[in-house]
Write a protein that holds these residues in place. Structure first.
Motif, short mmCIF file in Angstrom:
data_model
loop_
_atom_site.label_atom_id
_atom_site.label_comp_id
_atom_site.label_asym_id
_atom_site.label_seq_id
_atom_site.Cartn_x
_atom_site.Cartn_y
_atom_site.Cartn_z
N ALA A 228 1.07 -1.13 -0.16
CA ALA A 228 -0.10 -0.34 -0.26
C ALA A 228 0.61 1.36 -0.29
O ALA A 228 0.72 2.47 -0.62
CB ALA A 228 -0.75 0.14 1.26
N GLU A 229 2.15 1.58 1.06
CA GLU A 229 2.87 2.28 0.85
C GLU A 229 3.86 2.82 -0.52
O GLU A 229 3.43 3.61 -1.12
CB GLU A 229 4.11 2.22 1.84
N LEU A 230 3.78 1.62 -0.91
CA LEU A 230 4.42 1.88 -2.13
C LEU A 230 3.54 2.47 -3.72
O LEU A 230 3.72 2.89 -3.99
CB LEU A 230 5.26 0.17 -2.99
N SER A 231 1.94 1.39 -3.08
CA SER A 231 1.50 1.82 -4.48
C SER A 231 0.97 4.01 -4.49
O SER A 231 0.15 4.43 -5.37
CB SER A 231 -0.67 1.43 -4.01
N ALA A 232 1.02 4.37 -3.05
CA ALA A 232 0.91 5.98 -3.44
C ALA A 232 1.96 6.64 -3.35
O ALA A 232 2.18 7.44 -4.57
CB ALA A 232 1.32 5.98 -1.45
N VAL A 233 3.38 5.88 -3.36
CA VAL A 233 4.66 6.57 -4.70
C VAL A 233 4.11 6.41 -6.21
O VAL A 233 4.29 6.96 -7.03
CB VAL A 233 5.98 5.84 -3.93
N GLY B 233 4.54 -4.76 -9.15
CA GLY B 233 2.52 -5.13 -10.08
C GLY B 233 1.54 -4.35 -9.72
O GLY B 233 1.23 -3.51 -10.13
N VAL B 234 1.58 -4.83 -7.95
CA VAL B 234 0.02 -3.78 -6.64
C VAL B 234 0.02 -2.50 -7.44
O VAL B 234 -0.80 -1.65 -8.05
CB VAL B 234 0.21 -4.27 -6.18
N SER B 235 1.34 -2.09 -6.83
CA SER B 235 1.85 0.01 -7.42
C SER B 235 1.69 0.29 -8.42
O SER B 235 0.60 1.39 -8.67
CB SER B 235 3.50 0.07 -6.97
N LEU B 236 1.62 -0.42 -9.97
CA LEU B 236 2.01 -0.17 -10.86
C LEU B 236 -0.03 0.20 -11.40
O LEU B 236 -0.43 0.84 -12.22
CB LEU B 236 2.60 -1.26 -11.96
N GLY B 237 -0.45 -1.50 -10.43
CA GLY B 237 -1.98 -1.09 -11.11
C GLY B 237 -2.77 0.06 -10.38
O GLY B 237 -3.44 0.73 -11.33
N VAL B 238 -2.19 1.39 -9.37
CA VAL B 238 -2.88 1.56 -8.80
C VAL B 238 -2.46 2.73 -9.79
O VAL B 238 -3.34 3.56 -10.11
CB VAL B 238 -2.00 2.38 -7.99
N GLY B 239 -1.20 2.72 -9.74
CA GLY B 239 -0.27 4.25 -10.69
C GLY B 239 -1.40 4.35 -12.10
O GLY B 239 -0.87 5.10 -13.05
#
Length: 399
Positions: A31-36, A154-160
């Motif tokens: 979750a923290e990386l997804s904000a980034v 992958g999760v971070s990019l999905g949010v990004g």
């Protein structure tokens, strides 16, 4: 991970992925990386829009990418020290708050100096989070770290991938496109609130090895720096494509500003689909083979994207580029960590410097070339970088 006294080989026989358990710490880091991820994948496409909205020259707009890169270099130079001094939890939370501040400054700025300061602040904070997250995942999941890092990205990019859509929608309806970055602020608040009782693993210091060159046991060795160079070149490809692909879609494929900005999502969709499957891929194939394959797919996708003049074919090429780019960060980062003699924080700090150099250099070099030969011919620097990465991979396989 092998002992510090015996650096691991990084050839095609190295198996880089094993099953890992997604516990609360893992999901908090995701979750923290997804904000980034939301900020980073929205920031790049926002840069060409500064030319239209604030009247910046292409070079002035590109300097925002350089500011992001300078922030990343500063993060790479300090994140390991901060984590050792204050602990990963405190560093991560402070960095997330700083990211929210930098995003607000970048959005509110109406002058070059203010927007540049926002990019610098956010770039520093974002890369501290990236470095801390990768190091924490490496310690928390040990031999399964490559799969965990791949899935986290992958999760971070999905949010990004939502960010270019938000930017493009704002531009299409006549709003300031940078408003599409503002969801970062409430996102950070929610993540910090939800993770307040979760503690990240503390930094671990490996015993000194004969090969270490510094009094603190900080020598990283030849194998690490070869992997670092491959990472630098691959990061340059991803950042140049993220920052300027929308401009090529406008000039070459005739797409509108809003549609071209949203079109970058095609590449991100390709990236997220492969990154989410990264744990399965790394369970089956070696890091060297996967990385070589990713470079080949990237070259193929770029050829389609660069050659065509029709929007849908260009977008198809971007999807292929995304397939190729997807595993390059997690694999090159994991290979570098594996060669770091058990020092993931130090390795990720150096990788953060590489990320900063790529962010500062690659998009700016491409924009400078575009001034001389046009954006279309300037994009030929992408296959040059990929060929350099291939050479580095071959050198690494002999380490």
């Amino acid at each position: 991970m092998e002992s510090a006294a015996k650096p691991p080989r990084l050839d095609a026989s190295v198996q880089v992925g094993r099953r890992f358990h997604r516990d609360r710490v893992t999901w908090v880091l995701f979750a923290e990386l997804s904000a980034v991820g939301y900020f980073m994948y929205g920031f790049g496409p926002s840069i060409p829009l500064l030319i239209d909205e604030l009247g910046f020259s292409p070079q002035a707009a590109a300097l925002h990418g350089a500011a992001l890169g300078i922030g990343a270099v500063a993060a790479g130079s300090s994140s390991a020290l901060l984590a050792s001094w204050r602990g990963r939890d405190a560093v991560q939370r402070a960095a997330l708050c700083t990211l929210a501040v930098g995003t607000a400054v970048y959005y509110a700025g109406g002058t070059f100096v203010v927007t540049l300061c926002g990019a610098l602040i956010a770039g520093y904070a974002a890369n501290v989070v990236v470095n801390t997250t990768a190091a924490a995942l490496s310690d928390h999941h040990d031999s399964a770290a490559p799969a965990a890092i791949s899935e986290a990205n992958g999760v971070s990019l999905g949010v990004g991938l939502l960010a270019p859509l938000a930017l493009g929608t704002a531009a299409t309806v006549g709003l300031d496109s940078r408003a599409g970055l503002l969801p970062v602020i409430p996102f950070v608040a929610v993540v910090l609130l939800a993770s307040r009782r979760t503690r990240l693993p503390d930094t671990r210091r490996a015993p000194d090895s004969p090969g270490d060159r510094s009094p603190a046991g900080g020598g990283l060795g030849y194998a690490f720096w070869v992997s670092w160079c491959v990472f630098l070149l691959c990061a340059g490809v991803e950042l140049a494509m993220t920052f300027w692909a929308s401009q090529e879609l406008r000039d070459r494929a005739g797409m509108s500003s809003g549609a071209a900005t949203m079109g970058v999502t095609a590449m991100l969709l390709g990236m997220v689909s492969v990154r989410l499957a990264g744990s399965r891929l790394t369970n089956r194939w070696s890091s060297g083979l996967l990385l070589a394959g990713s470079i080949g797919v990237n070259l193929l996708g770029f050829a389609v994207f660069w050659w065509t003049t029709t929007p849908w074919t260009a977008l198809s090429g971007l999807v292929l580029c995304g397939f190729g780019i997807a595993l390059q960060f997690p694999l090159t980062a994991s290979r570098a960590i594996a060669a770091s003699h058990g020092r993931p924080d130090r390795a990720m700090a150096r990788i953060g410097v590489g990320e900063g150099l790529a962010a500062a250099g690659s998009p700016y070099i491409l924009s400078s070339l575009a001034d001389s030969v046009g954006i279309h011919l300037a994009f030929l620097m992408i296959p040059v970088l990929l060929c350099g990465a291939t050479l580095g991979l071959l050198l690494g396989s002999r380490t």
